[in-house]
Design a protein around this motif. Structure first.
Motif, PDB file in Angstrom:
ATOM      1  N   VAL A 153       0.848  -1.205   0.000  1.00 52.31           N
ATOM      2  CA  VAL A 153       0.000   0.000   0.000  1.00 52.31           C
ATOM      3  C   VAL A 153       0.881   1.251   0.000  1.00 52.31           C
ATOM      4  O   VAL A 153       0.623   2.215  -0.731  1.00 52.31           O
ATOM      5  N   GLU A 154       1.912   1.232   0.832  1.00 49.94           N
ATOM      6  CA  GLU A 154       2.812   2.385   0.928  1.00 49.94           C
ATOM      7  C   GLU A 154       3.529   2.620  -0.410  1.00 49.94           C
ATOM      8  O   GLU A 154       3.623   3.756  -0.890  1.00 49.94           O
ATOM      9  N   THR A 155       4.011   1.524  -1.011  1.00 45.61           N
ATOM     10  CA  THR A 155       4.773   1.639  -2.260  1.00 45.61           C
ATOM     11  C   THR A 155       3.868   2.090  -3.402  1.00 45.61           C
ATOM     12  O   THR A 155       4.274   2.931  -4.208  1.00 45.61           O
ATOM     13  N   ILE A 156       2.631   1.564  -3.443  1.00 45.81           N
ATOM     14  CA  ILE A 156       1.696   1.963  -4.517  1.00 45.81           C
ATOM     15  C   ILE A 156       1.319   3.438  -4.344  1.00 45.81           C
ATOM     16  O   ILE A 156       1.083   4.151  -5.321  1.00 45.81           O
ATOM     17  N   SER A 157       1.294   3.914  -3.086  1.00 51.60           N
ATOM     18  CA  SER A 157       0.980   5.332  -2.836  1.00 51.60           C
ATOM     19  C   SER A 157       2.103   6.221  -3.354  1.00 51.60           C
ATOM     20  O   SER A 157       1.846   7.252  -3.995  1.00 51.60           O
ATOM     21  N   ILE A 158       3.348   5.807  -3.089  1.00 50.92           N
ATOM     22  CA  ILE A 158       4.496   6.585  -3.607  1.00 50.92           C
ATOM     23  C   ILE A 158       4.476   6.549  -5.136  1.00 50.92           C
ATOM     24  O   ILE A 158       4.717   7.563  -5.799  1.00 50.92           O
ATOM     25  N   ALA A 159       4.137   5.375  -5.709  1.00 52.26           N
ATOM     26  CA  ALA A 159       4.049   5.232  -7.171  1.00 52.26           C
ATOM     27  C   ALA A 159       3.002   6.212  -7.711  1.00 52.26           C
ATOM     28  O   ALA A 159       3.201   6.845  -8.751  1.00 52.26           O
ATOM     29  N   LEU A 160       1.910   6.357  -6.984  1.00 53.56           N
ATOM     30  CA  LEU A 160       0.836   7.250  -7.403  1.00 53.56           C
ATOM     31  C   LEU A 160       1.284   8.712  -7.361  1.00 53.56           C
ATOM     32  O   LEU A 160       1.020   9.476  -8.285  1.00 53.56           O
ATOM     33  N   TRP A 161       1.968   9.091  -6.298  1.00 51.52           N
ATOM     34  CA  TRP A 161       2.462  10.482  -6.192  1.00 51.52           C
ATOM     35  C   TRP A 161       3.473  10.784  -7.285  1.00 51.52           C
ATOM     36  O   TRP A 161       3.458  11.876  -7.862  1.00 51.52           O
ATOM     37  N   VAL A 162       4.341   9.815  -7.575  1.00 52.04           N
ATOM     38  CA  VAL A 162       5.338  10.007  -8.645  1.00 52.04           C
ATOM     39  C   VAL A 162       4.624  10.068  -9.999  1.00 52.04           C
ATOM     40  O   VAL A 162       4.957  10.889 -10.855  1.00 52.04           O
ATOM     41  N   SER A 163       3.614   9.192 -10.182  1.00 51.59           N
ATOM     42  CA  SER A 163       2.851   9.184 -11.443  1.00 51.59           C
ATOM     43  C   SER A 163       2.135  10.512 -11.631  1.00 51.59           C
ATOM     44  O   SER A 163       2.015  11.023 -12.754  1.00 51.59           O
ATOM     45  N   SER A 164       1.649  11.059 -10.536  1.00 49.59           N
ATOM     46  CA  SER A 164       0.959  12.348 -10.582  1.00 49.59           C
ATOM     47  C   SER A 164       1.928  13.441 -11.049  1.00 49.59           C
ATOM     48  O   SER A 164       1.559  14.326 -11.830  1.00 49.59           O
ATOM     49  N   TYR A 165       3.190  13.356 -10.579  1.00 49.05           N
ATOM     50  CA  TYR A 165       4.220  14.311 -11.035  1.00 49.05           C
ATOM     51  C   TYR A 165       4.496  14.104 -12.525  1.00 49.05           C
ATOM     52  O   TYR A 165       4.586  15.078 -13.292  1.00 49.05           O
ATOM     53  N   CYS A 166       4.586  12.829 -12.964  1.00 51.98           N
ATOM     54  CA  CYS A 166       4.791  12.515 -14.395  1.00 51.98           C
ATOM     55  C   CYS A 166       3.663  13.133 -15.219  1.00 51.98           C
ATOM     56  O   CYS A 166       3.899  13.743 -16.265  1.00 51.98           O
ATOM     57  N   ASP A 167       2.450  12.950 -14.724  1.00 51.87           N
ATOM     58  CA  ASP A 167       1.267  13.471 -15.407  1.00 51.87           C
ATOM     59  C   ASP A 167       1.356  14.990 -15.564  1.00 51.87           C
ATOM     60  O   ASP A 167       1.059  15.540 -16.622  1.00 51.87           O
ATOM     61  N   SER A 168       1.800  15.675 -14.483  1.00 52.06           N
ATOM     62  CA  SER A 168       1.879  17.141 -14.525  1.00 52.06           C
ATOM     63  C   SER A 168       2.940  17.616 -15.522  1.00 52.06           C
ATOM     64  O   SER A 168       2.849  18.721 -16.052  1.00 52.06           O
ATOM     65  N   VAL A 169       3.953  16.765 -15.780  1.00 54.96           N
ATOM     66  CA  VAL A 169       5.007  17.122 -16.749  1.00 54.96           C
ATOM     67  C   VAL A 169       4.549  16.811 -18.175  1.00 54.96           C
ATOM     68  O   VAL A 169       4.744  17.601 -19.101  1.00 54.96           O
ATOM     69  N   LEU A 170       3.907  15.646 -18.384  1.00 59.59           N
ATOM     70  CA  LEU A 170       3.557  15.193 -19.732  1.00 59.59           C
ATOM     71  C   LEU A 170       2.328  15.897 -20.296  1.00 59.59           C
ATOM     72  O   LEU A 170       2.211  16.096 -21.505  1.00 59.59           O
ATOM     73  N   ARG A 171       1.401  16.293 -19.423  1.00 56.86           N
ATOM     74  CA  ARG A 171       0.145  16.898 -19.893  1.00 56.86           C
ATOM     75  C   ARG A 171       0.396  18.158 -20.732  1.00 56.86           C
ATOM     76  O   ARG A 171      -0.153  18.284 -21.835  1.00 56.86           O
ATOM     77  N   PRO A 172       1.247  19.126 -20.253  1.00 55.04           N
ATOM     78  CA  PRO A 172       1.495  20.329 -21.085  1.00 55.04           C
ATOM     79  C   PRO A 172       2.150  19.977 -22.433  1.00 55.04           C
ATOM     80  O   PRO A 172       1.871  20.612 -23.444  1.00 55.04           O
ATOM     81  N   PHE A 173       3.043  18.977 -22.414  1.00 49.42           N
ATOM     82  CA  PHE A 173       3.683  18.567 -23.673  1.00 49.42           C
ATOM     83  C   PHE A 173       2.624  18.105 -24.671  1.00 49.42           C
ATOM     84  O   PHE A 173       2.664  18.435 -25.853  1.00 49.42           O
ATOM     85  N   LYS A 174       1.663  17.328 -24.176  1.00 49.71           N
ATOM     86  CA  LYS A 174       0.628  16.779 -25.060  1.00 49.71           C
ATOM     87  C   LYS A 174      -0.253  17.900 -25.605  1.00 49.71           C
ATOM     88  O   LYS A 174      -0.600  17.920 -26.798  1.00 49.71           O
ATOM     89  N   SER A 175      -0.608  18.840 -24.755  1.00 50.77           N
ATOM     90  CA  SER A 175      -1.477  19.925 -25.216  1.00 50.77           C
ATOM     91  C   SER A 175      -0.748  20.775 -26.271  1.00 50.77           C
ATOM     92  O   SER A 175      -1.350  21.219 -27.240  1.00 50.77           O
ATOM     93  N   ASN A 176       0.579  20.966 -26.125  1.00 47.44           N
ATOM     94  CA  ASN A 176       1.379  21.706 -27.131  1.00 47.44           C
ATOM     95  C   ASN A 176       1.366  20.966 -28.469  1.00 47.44           C
ATOM     96  O   ASN A 176       1.251  21.571 -29.536  1.00 47.44           O
ATOM     97  N   LEU A 177       1.535  19.628 -28.391  1.00 47.34           N
ATOM     98  CA  LEU A 177       1.545  18.826 -29.625  1.00 47.34           C
ATOM     99  C   LEU A 177       0.200  18.908 -30.333  1.00 47.34           C
ATOM    100  O   LEU A 177       0.129  18.976 -31.569  1.00 47.34           O
ATOM    101  N   GLN A 178      -0.879  18.904 -29.553  1.00 51.66           N
ATOM    102  CA  GLN A 178      -2.214  18.979 -30.156  1.00 51.66           C
ATOM    103  C   GLN A 178      -2.446  20.340 -30.821  1.00 51.66           C
ATOM    104  O   GLN A 178      -3.080  20.436 -31.876  1.00 51.66           O
TER     105      GLN A 178
END
Length: 971
Positions: free
Chosen positions: A844-869
């Motif tokens: 549970v602890e590790t999946i939570s850290i994975a989620l927080w890191v994924s959330s950071y990934c999402d915040s980085v990749l989302r603007p890139f995707k919107s620029n490409l679109q």
């Protein structure tokens, strides 16, 4: 509230209803009443402060602070306002504001004794020793009373204690304090015992032992009357410091003639005799031996003196243990020096036998003899025990073969022998069948002994409780040897014992340890509460609770346990200040450095640091779902990745590792080596947890920035330094993990009732460590991608894609290590697998850290995707090639979602199995359970089953929250 009766304030009648509301906890009515009063009397400052107190207590801290500062800015001098502001600032944990308050009051009313003394105490609360010294002298000038003068002297001593430079302490602060006291001595103004104590303390700290001795032996020493033998004890301490062994010996001898049962003086007497022998000291021919009288400087004299004490004791109306134990102590010392044969003091075995005959019916007999059992040769152990048993008046009961005691005295004697048998290793050497027979006999004796305690109150212990405890210790031995059913028998007997003796702390502590070892935390919370641990015990035995609280999936109970412990640590700062103030008021100056040392010891407590770290990780786990809530949680905790608030070099291990009684021989008991290793393990694990917390707290600080990181503008924002902090922490984490792995290679086995091992071994073996470390490395790669952009980052994208794949594999492996039944019935014996529960918690602890890191990934990749679109729309192309990192991320999120769903399904399966499981009444194969025992066995198994069910439910609920959040992670 504040003491108000003596203040003849015309507004007192108007304020009284507000005071009453606050005293009764009706804060809202207090605020309303204050508002009404302020409409009529706008300048009534005290009403404003009382309103602020009401606001503070209803959680409106900012409003309360603003209102208080409004009044404080007016520099009030009325007693009501000052007292109320003092109370408010204390509740806000802002004692430094009280000093400013009274500094202003003293300026306006310079001759007020009351305000000056309040100012002094305000400085004492914040530890401003220099200002305390000045305030004390200012007070003495206004009102020349001795206590005020000596407050100032004590403040100088506190400056010397807190000074970083020891040289400055001994050349400036202490000599100045000495001169100040000497001035009073010369003027013959010393009035109280506390003032003499303070003079003695200064001289002792200056290492002027001869002068200190002169003070104690002189006219001033006559004032030392409050404590029994206070003067003699101080003389003894100084003689030892000065190595004046003749005086030391003569004084100890003289005190033993007065009271031959005072053990500390026997130790001093023996120490001094052997020191004099080693120095070949001879008494002067004509003069007196020493200032304190006759000196013994030979072994013959020591032997003769002890024999005389025993002869005197035999004439005494009350039996004294001291002289007999002193004889054994002398034999041990002589043996250590290799000269026992010359002086026929007697055979230790016979002396211990005689001691047992005289004092065997006293509960202290075992602890007295325990110290001297090493004088017996191992070949004589069985004979010695048989000899003791022969003198106990036991009468055989008609219906069985076991000879039972007829009264409490005989029971105590027999208990002493049983404890000695365990200590001498006689039980350890037995075969399994013999041990079981002894367990049966001990429980028979326990139940028989309950007859003697029928009139005992619930708060009193039963006379035969130790029989039950010893039986449990024997069963624990069998459990360690692989007899699984023995642990259930332990719990059964302890629950039975607790039903007859509800106040027995040893039963509760053993139940706590065993339930935790089995992975059942639910019954532990109630048991710990019933211990009614007081004050410092939250630090010394709190580890028994907090070590297992979060690791077994009882998140709500874990949060409560941590809060309970932290409340004590946080109140320590405030409480200790109050103790110091009371010590000043009543002249207990020698206690003030002790209170300061006590406060520092608690602030540097290993347990405090552990609970603080685990509590913050737990809060993040329970509250922070996505990056925004993570950021809010971290902000509310004032967490910063750069700051490390743990005093690593000063960490103190305050745990009481001997709180559980043990009758094990030395080679099986907790050793000093075990303590050192346990502290090392705890510190390593704390470092790993602290670094994990700091790395998590660094995630929201990175954020996505559209500008390239090498531009001057963003460098000013300090974002680039944030990733440097993360990378530096990651290196520290790797180093800590390596140290932890090296430590575990030693494969240390603590005694079963010794320090509980940390979670570090499980953290490494189940793969959580590798998963969490990989996640933090992924953060670094994502940051790099964010810096360089998508165009020139094919290599980074590939690395990120590989990291995603490897993470899913590792998380799947971790899940595989969570599979299996928590409870299984094998050959009529119940077997638990608490490690599966710990692995689930780590998942549970590790999946939570994975989620927080994924959330950071999402915040980085989302603007890139919107620029490409946007580019795609501008160029009006039907398809713009999407960089592979998007596909990698979406695949990773999908797999994460599938894996989490599988774990939730597995947990649902565990819940169904646990609900359906009908636990059989299990027992040791060789033992037929009594009807009474069957009832407790059923209770015990029910508690474990219920606890597992509760753990699994809480873990499942938390994972469902995580799954809902993962589903939202779509770029």
């Amino acid at each position: 509230m504040a003491a108000r009766g003596h203040v003849q304030d015309p507004n007192d009648r108007r304020l009284r209803p507000i005071y009453d509301y606050l005293d009764n906890g009706n804060n809202k009515m207090a605020i309303q009443q204050a508002d009404k009063l302020l409409k009529k009397h706008k300048d009534l400052h005290c009403a404003k402060v009382l309103k602020a107190i009401g606001l503070q207590r209803t959680g409106k801290q900012d409003e309360a602070y603003a209102l208080a500062q409004e009044v404080a800015a007016l520099e009030p001098t009325d007693d009501n306002s000052l007292q109320a502001l003092t109370i408010l600032y204390r509740e806000m944990h802002r004692p430094e504001l009280v000093t400013k308050l009274y500094e202003a009051a003293v300026k306006k009313v310079p001759n007020s004794e009351e305000y000056h003394s309040h100012l002094f105490m305000a400085y004492a609360r914040v530890g401003e020793y220099k200002k305390m010294q000045q305030a004390g002298m200012a007070l003495y000038k206004i009102v020349p009373k001795n206590p005020y003068y000596f407050w100032s002297v004590m403040s100088l001593i506190m400056q010397s204690i807190s000074a970083q430079d020891e040289n400055l302490s001994k050349t400036m602060f202490l000599p100045l304090a000495e001169r100040m006291v000497e001035k009073m001595v010369k003027e013959d103004k010393i009035e109280a015992e506390a003032e003499v104590e303070l003079y003695y303390m200064i001289l002792e700290r200056l290492e002027k032992y001869k002068e200190a001795l002169d003070v104690v032996r002189g006219k001033l020493g006559e004032k030392l009357t409050s404590e029994l033998q206070s003067r003699e004890n101080k003389c003894m301490a100084m003689y030892k410091k000065l190595h004046r062994w003749p005086e030391c010996n003569a004084l100890a001898r003289r005190l033993l003639l007065k009271n031959s049962d005072d053990w500390q003086f026997y130790i001093t007497y023996f120490d001094s005799v052997f020191q004099l022998i080693d120095e070949s000291w001879t008494p002067p021919a004509e003069e007196e031996h020493s200032l304190e009288g006759e000196v013994h400087c030979s072994i013959e004299q020591a032997v003769s003196f002890i024999e005389e004490r025993i002869t005197e004791e035999s004439k005494s109306s009350r039996p004294l243990r001291g002289p007999y134990l002193a004889k054994l102590e002398l034999i041990r010392r002589l043996r250590h020096r290799g000269c026992n044969d010359e002086y026929k003091l007697g055979d230790p075995e016979e002396l211990m036998f005689q001691y047992f005959k005289k004092f065997g019916d006293k509960p202290c007999c075992f602890t007295d003899l325990k110290v001297f059992v090493d004088l017996l040769p191992p070949s004589q152990y069985t004979k010695f025990i048989r000899q003791l048993l022969d003198v106990i008046p036991l009468a055989a009961a008609a219906e069985n073969e076991v000879a039972l005691p007829g009264d409490i005295k005989a029971l105590q004697q027999h208990l002493c022998v049983v404890q000695l048998s365990r200590l001498l290793g006689i039980y350890h050497a037995m075969e399994k069948k013999q041990k079981l027979a002894v367990v049966r006999e001990l429980m028979l004796r326990y139940r028989h002994g309950l007859e003697f305690g029928k009139s005992c109150l619930k708060t009193e212990l039963q006379f035969s409780d130790y029989y039950c405890l010893l039986a449990v210790h024997l069963l624990l031995d069998l459990w360690l040897e692989g007899e699984e059913a023995a642990v259930w028998q332990c719990l059964t007997l302890l629950e039975e014992g607790l039903s007859h003796s509800p106040s027995n702390a040893q039963f509760k502590l053993l139940l706590i340890r065993i339930y935790c070892r089995l992975g059942a935390f639910e019954p532990v919370s109630e048991l710990y509460s019933s211990l009614d641990a007081k004050h410092i015990q939250h630090d010394t035995i709190g580890y028994l609770l907090t070590r297992y609280a979060g690791s077994l999936g009882h998140y709500a109970a874990a949060s409560q346990s941590c809060n309970f412990a932290l409340r004590f640590f946080h109140s320590n700062q405030k409480d200790t200040s109050e103790y110091i103030i009371q010590a000043y008021k009543y002249g207990a100056f020698e206690k003030i450095p002790e209170f300061i040392a006590f406060r520092n010891r608690l602030n540097s407590s290993l347990h405090f640091a552990q609970v603080r770290t685990e509590r913050m990780l737990l809060d993040l786990l329970l509250e922070a779902n996505i990056s925004t809530s993570l950021e809010e949680s971290i902000k509310s905790m004032s967490l910063s990745p750069e700051e490390d608030d743990i005093p690593w070099k000063e960490l103190r291990d305050n745990r009481d590792l001997t709180v559980l009684f043990s009758w094990d021989p030395k080679d099986r008991d907790i050793s000093e080596e075990h303590r050192k290793l346990s502290l090392e393990e705890e510190t390593l694990w704390l470092r790993i947890r602290s670094l994990t917390l700091r790395l998590v707290s660094g995630l929201p600080t990175l954020g996505h920035t559209i500008q390239p990181k090498n531009s001057e503008k963003t460098a000013e924002n300090g974002v680039s330094s944030k990733i440097d902090t993360i990378r530096a922490l990651l290196q520290q984490l790797e180093a800590a993990v390596d140290s932890g792995k090296k430590f575990l290679e030693q494969k240390i086995q603590y005694p079963v009732l010794g320090p509980p091992p940390t979670r570090m071994a499980g953290f490494f073996s189940n793969g959580s460590c590798q998963c969490q470390t990989s996640l933090f490395y992924l953060v670094s790669d994502i940051y790099e991608l964010d810096t360089n952009g998508l165009e020139d980052s094919a290599e980074i994208q590939e690395r990120i894609g590989n990291s995603f794949k490897s993470l899913v594999e590792r998380l799947t492996d971790l899940f595989n290590k969570c599979k299996g039944d928590l409870i299984e019935v094998r050959d009529g014996t119940l077997k638990t697998h608490p490690n599966l529960l710990e692995n689930l918690v780590f998942f549970v602890e590790t999946i939570s850290i994975a989620l927080w890191v994924s959330s950071y990934c999402d915040s980085v990749l989302r603007p890139f995707k919107s620029n490409l679109q946007k580019k795609k729309k501008k160029k009006k192309e039907s398809s713009v090639a999407m960089p592979p990192v998007f596909t990698h991320f979406l695949d990773y999120v999908t797999e994460l979602q599938t894996l989490t769903s599988n774990v939730i399904d597995h947990i649902k399966g565990l819940e169904i199995i646990l609900t359906a499981l009908k636990l059989e009444e299990l027992s040791l194969k060789d033992t037929l359970l009594l009807q009474e025992e069957k009832k407790f066995t059923k209770t015990v198994q029910g508690k474990v089953q219920s606890s597992y069910h509760h753990s699994v439910q809480e873990i499942g609920e938390l994972l469902k929250k995580r799954l809902d959040t993962i589903k939202k992670l779509k770029i």
